[in-house]
Design a protein around this motif. Structure first.
Motif, PDB file in Angstrom:
ATOM      1  N   ILE A 110       0.848  -1.201   0.000  1.00 29.45           N
ATOM      2  CA  ILE A 110       0.000   0.000   0.000  1.00 29.45           C
ATOM      3  C   ILE A 110       0.875   1.240   0.000  1.00 29.45           C
ATOM      4  N   GLY A 111       2.065   1.133   0.589  1.00 32.39           N
ATOM      5  CA  GLY A 111       3.001   2.245   0.526  1.00 32.39           C
ATOM      6  C   GLY A 111       3.454   2.505  -0.899  1.00 32.39           C
ATOM      7  N   ASP A 112       3.737   1.431  -1.640  1.00 31.12           N
ATOM      8  CA  ASP A 112       4.077   1.578  -3.059  1.00 31.12           C
ATOM      9  C   ASP A 112       2.960   2.291  -3.811  1.00 31.12           C
ATOM     10  N   ALA A 113       1.746   1.797  -3.585  1.00 32.34           N
ATOM     11  CA  ALA A 113       0.599   2.381  -4.296  1.00 32.34           C
ATOM     12  C   ALA A 113       0.438   3.848  -3.931  1.00 32.34           C
ATOM     13  N   ALA A 114       0.616   4.151  -2.658  1.00 27.16           N
ATOM     14  CA  ALA A 114       0.455   5.540  -2.216  1.00 27.16           C
ATOM     15  C   ALA A 114       1.510   6.429  -2.870  1.00 27.16           C
ATOM     16  N   GLU A 115       2.741   5.955  -2.868  1.00 29.92           N
ATOM     17  CA  GLU A 115       3.804   6.777  -3.453  1.00 29.92           C
ATOM     18  C   GLU A 115       3.630   6.924  -4.968  1.00 29.92           C
ATOM     19  N   ALA A 116       3.208   5.824  -5.597  1.00 21.01           N
ATOM     20  CA  ALA A 116       3.034   5.878  -7.048  1.00 21.01           C
ATOM     21  C   ALA A 116       1.912   6.820  -7.449  1.00 21.01           C
ATOM     22  N   SER A 117       0.991   7.074  -6.527  1.00 16.03           N
ATOM     23  CA  SER A 117      -0.156   7.920  -6.875  1.00 16.03           C
ATOM     24  C   SER A 117       0.230   9.400  -6.928  1.00 16.03           C
ATOM     25  N   GLN A 118       1.387   9.739  -6.394  1.00 17.33           N
ATOM     26  CA  GLN A 118       1.762  11.152  -6.278  1.00 17.33           C
ATOM     27  C   GLN A 118       2.533  11.597  -7.506  1.00 17.33           C
ATOM     28  N   GLN A 119       1.826  12.087  -8.489  1.00 23.30           N
ATOM     29  CA  GLN A 119       2.483  12.460  -9.740  1.00 23.30           C
ATOM     30  C   GLN A 119       2.399  13.963  -9.955  1.00 23.30           C
ATOM     31  N   GLY A 120       2.951  14.690  -9.025  1.00 25.70           N
ATOM     32  CA  GLY A 120       3.129  16.125  -9.195  1.00 25.70           C
ATOM     33  C   GLY A 120       1.904  16.940  -9.574  1.00 25.70           C
ATOM     34  N   GLN A 121       0.741  16.602  -9.020  1.00 24.37           N
ATOM     35  CA  GLN A 121      -0.380  17.503  -9.239  1.00 24.37           C
ATOM     36  C   GLN A 121      -0.382  18.568  -8.153  1.00 24.37           C
ATOM     37  N   ASP A 122      -1.451  19.327  -8.102  1.00 23.60           N
ATOM     38  CA  ASP A 122      -1.624  20.259  -7.000  1.00 23.60           C
ATOM     39  C   ASP A 122      -2.006  19.465  -5.737  1.00 23.60           C
ATOM     40  N   PRO A 123      -1.941  20.099  -4.599  1.00 26.33           N
ATOM     41  CA  PRO A 123      -2.195  19.383  -3.335  1.00 26.33           C
ATOM     42  C   PRO A 123      -3.521  18.632  -3.315  1.00 26.33           C
ATOM     43  N   THR A 124      -4.584  19.270  -3.779  1.00 25.94           N
ATOM     44  CA  THR A 124      -5.876  18.589  -3.766  1.00 25.94           C
ATOM     45  C   THR A 124      -5.843  17.346  -4.649  1.00 25.94           C
ATOM     46  N   GLY A 125      -5.204  17.478  -5.803  1.00 26.92           N
ATOM     47  CA  GLY A 125      -5.080  16.322  -6.685  1.00 26.92           C
ATOM     48  C   GLY A 125      -4.275  15.211  -6.040  1.00 26.92           C
ATOM     49  N   ARG A 126      -3.224  15.565  -5.354  1.00 24.62           N
ATOM     50  CA  ARG A 126      -2.418  14.545  -4.691  1.00 24.62           C
ATOM     51  C   ARG A 126      -3.193  13.892  -3.552  1.00 24.62           C
ATOM     52  N   TRP A 127      -3.930  14.688  -2.831  1.00 23.70           N
ATOM     53  CA  TRP A 127      -4.754  14.142  -1.747  1.00 23.70           C
ATOM     54  C   TRP A 127      -5.790  13.168  -2.301  1.00 23.70           C
ATOM     55  N   LEU A 128      -6.456  13.573  -3.362  1.00 23.36           N
ATOM     56  CA  LEU A 128      -7.469  12.688  -3.944  1.00 23.36           C
ATOM     57  C   LEU A 128      -6.839  11.423  -4.503  1.00 23.36           C
ATOM     58  N   ALA A 129      -5.686  11.595  -5.127  1.00 22.89           N
ATOM     59  CA  ALA A 129      -5.003  10.419  -5.673  1.00 22.89           C
ATOM     60  C   ALA A 129      -4.629   9.452  -4.558  1.00 22.89           C
ATOM     61  N   LEU A 130      -4.178   9.986  -3.447  1.00 22.10           N
ATOM     62  CA  LEU A 130      -3.830   9.136  -2.311  1.00 22.10           C
ATOM     63  C   LEU A 130      -5.066   8.414  -1.764  1.00 22.10           C
ATOM     64  N   CYS A 131      -6.156   9.155  -1.643  1.00 19.03           N
ATOM     65  CA  CYS A 131      -7.401   8.557  -1.146  1.00 19.03           C
ATOM     66  C   CYS A 131      -7.813   7.383  -2.031  1.00 19.03           C
ATOM     67  N   HIS A 132      -7.801   7.609  -3.325  1.00 18.09           N
ATOM     68  CA  HIS A 132      -8.239   6.552  -4.232  1.00 18.09           C
ATOM     69  C   HIS A 132      -7.237   5.401  -4.258  1.00 18.09           C
ATOM     70  N   ALA A 133      -5.967   5.713  -4.064  1.00 18.10           N
ATOM     71  CA  ALA A 133      -4.982   4.633  -4.002  1.00 18.10           C
ATOM     72  C   ALA A 133      -5.279   3.725  -2.811  1.00 18.10           C
ATOM     73  N   VAL A 134      -5.588   4.335  -1.688  1.00 23.40           N
ATOM     74  CA  VAL A 134      -5.911   3.542  -0.497  1.00 23.40           C
ATOM     75  C   VAL A 134      -7.184   2.741  -0.728  1.00 23.40           C
ATOM     76  N   ARG A 135      -8.193   3.410  -1.275  1.00 27.06           N
ATOM     77  CA  ARG A 135      -9.465   2.713  -1.486  1.00 27.06           C
ATOM     78  C   ARG A 135      -9.309   1.592  -2.510  1.00 27.06           C
ATOM     79  N   ASP A 136      -8.594   1.865  -3.596  1.00 26.91           N
ATOM     80  CA  ASP A 136      -8.421   0.828  -4.613  1.00 26.91           C
ATOM     81  C   ASP A 136      -7.675  -0.374  -4.036  1.00 26.91           C
ATOM     82  N   PHE A 137      -6.663  -0.097  -3.246  1.00 26.06           N
ATOM     83  CA  PHE A 137      -5.945  -1.200  -2.603  1.00 26.06           C
ATOM     84  C   PHE A 137      -6.909  -2.012  -1.736  1.00 26.06           C
ATOM     85  N   ALA A 138      -7.732  -1.319  -0.988  1.00 29.38           N
ATOM     86  CA  ALA A 138      -8.660  -2.010  -0.083  1.00 29.38           C
ATOM     87  C   ALA A 138      -9.650  -2.871  -0.863  1.00 29.38           C
TER      88      ALA A 138
END
Lengths: 208, 208
Positions: free
Chosen positions: A59-87
């Motif tokens: 899940i750490g891999d997925a979380a880190e991979a989700s962070q592709q240089g967007q704005d903070p809100t985009g990164r936050w949303l990407a992280l949220c979905h990474a966690v949810r998708d993993f789950a």
DNA sequence: GCTCGTCAAGAGCACTGCTCTCTTTTCTGT
DNA sequence: ACAGAAAAGAGAGCAGTGCTCTTGACGAGC
């Protein structure tokens, strides 16, 4: 050898969950005597620990991979979905990591570093963004040390935002767990959309 | 008889958790043959179901008892602490209700009514208060049916607030679960205070 | 060539949920 | 009051579990 055991154990975990994981079944699938497996993992908890560490790293891999240089809100949303998708993809592993602990199991210290990886991704988002929450209020004085400890994960963030940031972090896992553990029943049909909308509103709550 | 079995089972559950609950151990403590217990609870899942229903009713009682005619924020905080206190006092029961489901167990329909009691307490708070969230945004059109379904729990609440209200609700359980399931490690020392501060900030997030 | 440590196997213990059969107790209807 | 039916419990047994202990094979180092 250890690798092969954990791989098979992971497939069993994915199928039957942590409680249904059986050392004997793993040994059987390897064509091994049930007792031989105890040479590599003396106890079932040791095998679980290995799976937990792997899970946190996944899940750490997925979380880190989700962070592709967007704005903070985009990164936050990407992280949220990474966690949810993993789950959603690996529900039993998510349950092992963030659900009720298996009874009698005590997490050893070497699980906390992998567990922190995902948390640190979040911390970096908050730390980079330095949000100003529209509803924040300074924490009471007693919380001084705790705020300080939390700030080590998100350096430079103001006192007022550290605690809402913690709340948003737990809210993310609350939302995922609620969905995964069946608390919604069948009242919610568009789960991804409502999750997304909720996480967006948390971003505004934080002032991202 | 059923009463006595569930009482003993509850003490075992409180001590060993759901997975450690053993029909044979319960029978032994009752001075009964292990097979006789199956006459009252044909399967272990049936006993678990009884414990789950009792648990939902217990937390429902606590939730309802916490509502003593304060203002909406006071009622929300009282509900939050009622949930948290229940979780801390009876951690294994909380885990059974809101944690990862025990593998292979499928919750029957008669658990959802007791489960709704606590939810309805929350719904009444939001419904009575009709908050105006400072950060709310209308949900996308796809969520129409889901918003409608959610509104049946909190009648009269506007579209913009229904979804943040759901998020706050899951955030409450996320915060409690994080604390109870040991995700904080030992970074947080004043857990009650930080929980209280977080729930207060969620109240402002909702516009209570 | 011979020890010695590693690996695996096998048997066994105590425990689990659950089923089946058989006996005892209790209740009910006349 | 008593016979019969229904309910309750006991016991043995099956298949499974984690884990331990002992025994046997095998290859590397002296």
């Amino acid at each position: 050898m250890v690798r092969e055991i954990t791989d098979i154990a992971r497939t069993h975990l994915a199928r039957d969950g942590a409680a249904g994981l059986s050392l004997r079944a793993v040994a059987r699938e390897m064509g091994m005597a049930s007792s031989a497996i105890h040479r590599y993992f003396p106890t079932k908890d040791d095998l679980l620990t290995a799976l937990i560490i792997d899970g946190y790293n996944a899940i750490g891999d997925a979380a880190e991979a989700s962070q592709q240089g967007q704005d903070p809100t985009g990164r936050w949303l990407a992280l949220c979905h990474a966690v949810r998708d993993f789950a959603l993809e690996r529900p039993h592993e998510y349950a092992l990591l963030y659900g009720s602990p298996v009874p009698g199991y005590q997490a050893p210290a070497d699980t906390i570093a992998p567990a922190m990886r995902t948390t640190l991704v979040y911390g970096r988002i908050i730390s980079d963004a330095r949000p100003v929450s529209p509803v924040a209020v300074p924490p009471p004085a007693v919380l001084g040390p705790d705020v300080e400890a939390l700030r080590s994960v998100m350096p430079g963030v103001s006192d007022e935002v550290v605690t809402p940031a913690l709340t948003a972090w737990t809210a993310l896992f609350g939302a995922v767990s609620f969905e995964l553990f069946g608390q919604f029943g069948d009242t919610i049909t568009h789960r991804r959309e409502i999750f997304d909308h909720g996480m967006r509103s948390l971003a505004r709550y934080l002032g991202l």
